[in-house]
Design an enzyme around this catalytic site. Structure first.
Site, short mmCIF file in Angstrom:
data_model
loop_
_atom_site.label_atom_id
_atom_site.label_comp_id
_atom_site.label_asym_id
_atom_site.label_seq_id
_atom_site.Cartn_x
_atom_site.Cartn_y
_atom_site.Cartn_z
CB ALA A 332 -4.61 30.56 109.25
N GLY A 334 -4.85 33.79 104.74
CA GLY A 334 -6.22 34.22 104.51
C GLY A 334 -6.54 35.36 105.47
CE LYS A 336 -3.48 38.65 111.82
NZ LYS A 336 -2.70 39.75 112.52
CE LYS A 353 -11.91 28.66 112.96
NZ LYS A 353 -12.89 28.12 111.82
CG ASP A 388 -16.29 16.77 113.57
OD1 ASP A 388 -16.72 17.67 114.50
OD2 ASP A 388 -15.80 15.75 113.85
N1 LIG Z 1 -10.52 25.16 108.59
C1 LIG Z 1 -10.11 26.08 108.10
N2 LIG Z 1 -9.03 25.96 107.06
C2 LIG Z 1 -8.15 27.24 106.55
N3 LIG Z 1 -8.27 28.56 107.06
C3 LIG Z 1 -9.17 28.47 107.94
C4 LIG Z 1 -10.04 27.46 108.45
N4 LIG Z 1 -10.76 28.05 109.72
C5 LIG Z 1 -10.46 29.62 109.60
N5 LIG Z 1 -9.42 29.69 108.67
C6 LIG Z 1 -8.88 30.98 108.51
O1 LIG Z 1 -8.74 31.86 109.59
C7 LIG Z 1 -9.55 32.96 109.29
C8 LIG Z 1 -10.67 33.32 110.47
O2 LIG Z 1 -11.18 32.13 110.75
P1 LIG Z 1 -12.92 32.25 111.12
O3 LIG Z 1 -13.70 32.83 109.77
O4 LIG Z 1 -13.48 31.09 111.65
O5 LIG Z 1 -13.00 33.28 112.19
P2 LIG Z 1 -13.89 34.32 112.66
O6 LIG Z 1 -13.21 35.23 113.48
O7 LIG Z 1 -15.31 33.64 112.84
O8 LIG Z 1 -14.10 35.19 111.18
P3 LIG Z 1 -15.15 36.31 111.25
O9 LIG Z 1 -14.69 37.58 111.54
O10 LIG Z 1 -15.40 36.21 109.46
O11 LIG Z 1 -16.21 36.07 111.77
C9 LIG Z 1 -10.55 32.63 108.05
O12 LIG Z 1 -11.02 33.75 107.23
C10 LIG Z 1 -9.48 31.70 107.28
O13 LIG Z 1 -8.48 32.52 106.57
#
Ligand SMILES: Nc1ncnc2c1ncn2[C@@H]1O[C@H](COP(=O)(O)OP(=O)(O)OP(=O)(O)O)[C@@H](O)[C@H]1O
Ligand SMILES: [Mg+2]
Length: 587
Positions: A332, A334, A336, A353, A388
């Site tokens: 994705a 953005g 990680k 995810k 969701d």
């Molecule tokens: N619904 C979404 N739409 C677009 N990009 C997404 C979405 N969910 C996650 N991403 C991308 O994936 C990355 C990681 O997702 P997310 O923030 O949910 O994971 P995390 O491991 O919980 O992050 P953190 O380390 O901040 O806790 C995000 O920074 C974003 O770039």
């Protein structure tokens, strides 16, 4: 000389008939449990009207939570029944193939046949844990396509033209199931007619009003009831949603919405599911789709409470998309995440995810806790600000469809959820979410005016969630996204918690200079302590964008703001953040 007993020539036939009978019994048994599920679902759904009229918002939240637990419960009952009735033959695959055929025949005439097929798939998946789609026991895309086309679409109430718009709306409001409890409806009809006339006048070409057509029952959710329909004019069809509220002043229509985008926000994937009575979900979804052509089918099913079938539709759309576009999964866009490995198809609005095996510092959470957070978001009111997430188990895709760097990441970080078998990647567990533009990327892509709008909405997003007793935990821009309708939402749930579980503190005054310079805090910090003054580190944005944000949302940096929201949450007031702009309210 004794002769061997003659084998009974009719015995194989008898056996086969007995088997057929067992199959038919089992198929009917599964369908009976599905039917019981549907009745119970409808029973809970039907309570919504009384909750609305009594303004029993706690009760309506309980109903919503209860309805979300039904599916799993009925599937597990059904699995228990089958284990009993099939005994040793539960893993007899040819028997299941026959069962599938018998079930399809029995379910086909139902108005909710597609939901019945999804239910069967859920049951089979539980009973035959290790069997893949190639075994021929699941219903697949073709089976859903073959379902009888609908002869009777969603019934609508028609209000013919040839009279004033106000008279039409008056009649429409008089047909509400609670019309007798709504004394102000004639006065509201005038307001609605004026607003609607203005919107119709704004249509690209001058249009003659022909009829208004409405679904006869309101869609209930939280503190709102929504009447959904459309206006037919000489130039085409204009969607129409009347948002009805019930507060201390009584029942009234609060807004009239007339664009596909506005209605799409009402049906957003960031909202809880509607409670609305219907006989034929397929017909309802078709009708809703005519109002919101861009909304994916799976989100429409989910929005009316059939989220399990929504998952079926998502997988169908996904497989069809992959066939048509020769698409490849990629990491994705953005930053990680530390907790989730996230990937997407460049041409589909969905992200996938997977929880990583290990989380880097400073994360201290566990896989189980992460799953609990995602579940919390599933069962709570998402107030238009939380995406969701649907949970999937046991998905398989061709390995050739995964970009090499993604494959490397999944191998290194997600070995407990992902394995390769032959030329397929098997994913034991994942969440899907609608793909949005991460806010950090969005701010780099747009000009200053749109960036200011977005950061103001970012602050409002945090505040809307706080009003619903949700603390996002991680407020970094990268954990928020911007939807197609330019709304800011939150999607990273591993640090999310209830406001009422937090202890919001001011940073104590230091006693000595050396306190200030010590690397460790000079005061003790409890597990749930949060110091909003520290949010400055990530809520400080550059230039005019930052100034605009601070002017509107500087209070987010004070413990006092958070404690005030916490007190409101403790009093237990149910808030509803209505899905339309204040400027669209009739008063
Ligand atoms: N619904 C979404 N739409 C677009 N990009 C997404 C979405 N969910 C996650 N991403 C991308 O994936 C990355 C990681 O997702 P997310 O923030 O949910 O994971 P995390 O491991 O919980 O992050 P953190 O380390 O901040 O806790 C995000 O920074 C974003 O770039
Ligand atoms: Mg994140």
């Amino acid at each position: 000389m004794s002769q061997a007993p003659n084998p009974d020539p009719v015995q194989p036939l008898r056996d086969s008939m007995a088997r057929q009978e067992r199959v038919l019994d089992a198929a009917r048994g599964i369908l009976a449990v599905f039917d019981a599920h549907q009745s119970q679902f409808r029973l809970i759904t039907r309570r919504a009207e009384a909750r609305f009229l009594l303004r029993d918002w706690r009760g309506s939240q309980q109903d919503a939570a209860e309805r979300l637990t039904l599916y799993r419960q009925f599937v597990s009952w059904c699995v228990q029944d089958l284990r009993k009735s099939l005994g040793d033959s539960t893993d007899d695959t040819p028997l299941w193939v026959a069962l599938r055929r018998a079930y399809a025949r029995e379910a086909a005439p139902r108005l909710d046949a597609e939901l019945a097929l999804t239910f069967f798939n859920s049951v089979v998946r539980q009973v035959l844990k290790a069997v893949g789609p190639e075994a021929g026991v699941y219903f697949d895309d073709r089976d859903f396509q073959e379902l009888r086309p609908l002869t009777s679409a969603q019934p609508l109430r028609a209000y013919p033209g040839g009279r004033t718009l106000e008279a039409m709306i008056r009649e429409l409001l008089a047909d509400l199931p609670f019309a007798s409890r709504y004394p102000g409806r004639d006065a509201d009809a005038l307001l609605i007619a004026r607003a609607l006339a203005e919107d119709l006048a704004r249509q690209p070409r001058p249009a003659l009003l022909e009829t208004i057509e409405m679904v006869g029952v309101p869609f209930y959710r939280n503190k709102g009831a929504y009447l959904i329909g459309r206006v037919r004019t000489s130039e085409g069809v204009v969607p129409l949603v009347l948002a009805i509220v019930h507060d201390a002043a009584g029942i009234r229509v609060d807004a009239a919405l007339t664009t596909a985008d506005e209605i799409s926000v009402v049906f957003s994937f960031t909202r809880s599911y509607f409670h609305v009575e219907m006989d034929c979900p397929r017909a309802m979804v078709e009708f809703l789709r005519s109002l919101m052509p861009r909304k994916p089918l799976e989100e429409l099913y989910t929005s009316i409470g059939y989220h399990k079938h929504g998952k079926t539709e998502l997988v169908r759309a996904l497989l069809r998309h992959m066939d048509a576009h020769d698409a490849t999964f990629v990491l994705a866009e953005g930053d990680k995440g530390l907790v989730m490995a996230v990937f997407a198809l460049p041409t589909l609005n969905v992200v996938f995810k997977i929880i990583k095996d290990r989380f880097g510092p400073p994360k201290q959470t566990t896989r189980q806790q992460v799953m609990e957070k995602y579940h919390l978001v599933f069962v709570r009111d998402r107030v238009g600000r939380l995406a969701d997430a649907q949970e999937f188990e046991g998905l398989a895709f061709e390995q050739a469809r995964f970009a090499p760097d993604l494959m490397a990441e999944l191998g290194a970080e997600c070995a407990s959820s992902v394995s390769v078998e032959g030329d397929h990647v098997i994913i034991r567990h994942l969440y899907t979410e609608r793909r949005v533009t991460p806010l950090n990327l969005y701010l780099r892509q747009v000009g200053e005016a749109r960036a200011i709008d977005a950061v103001l909405d970012y602050g409002q997003c945090i505040k809307d969630l706080a009003a619903a007793n949700i603390f996002t935990g991680d407020m970094l821009l990268k954990n928020f996204g911007v939807t197609r309708n330019e709304r800011v939402i939150f999607y990273d749930y591993d640090e999310l918690c209830l406001l009422t579980e937090c202890n919001f503190r001011d940073i104590p005054q230091s006693r000595h200079d050396e306190d200030e310079y010590s690397a460790e805090p000079w005061f003790s910090v409890g597990e749930h302590d949060i110091f909003p003054e520290e949010f400055r580190a990530f809520l400080t944005l550059p230039g005019r964008i930052g100034e605009a944000f601070m002017a509107a949302h500087g209070d987010l940096l004070t413990a006092e703001y958070w404690r005030r929201m916490q007190r409101l949450a403790e009093v237990g007031e149910v808030v509803d953040i209505f899905p339309y702009k204040a400027s669209r309210r009739l008063r």
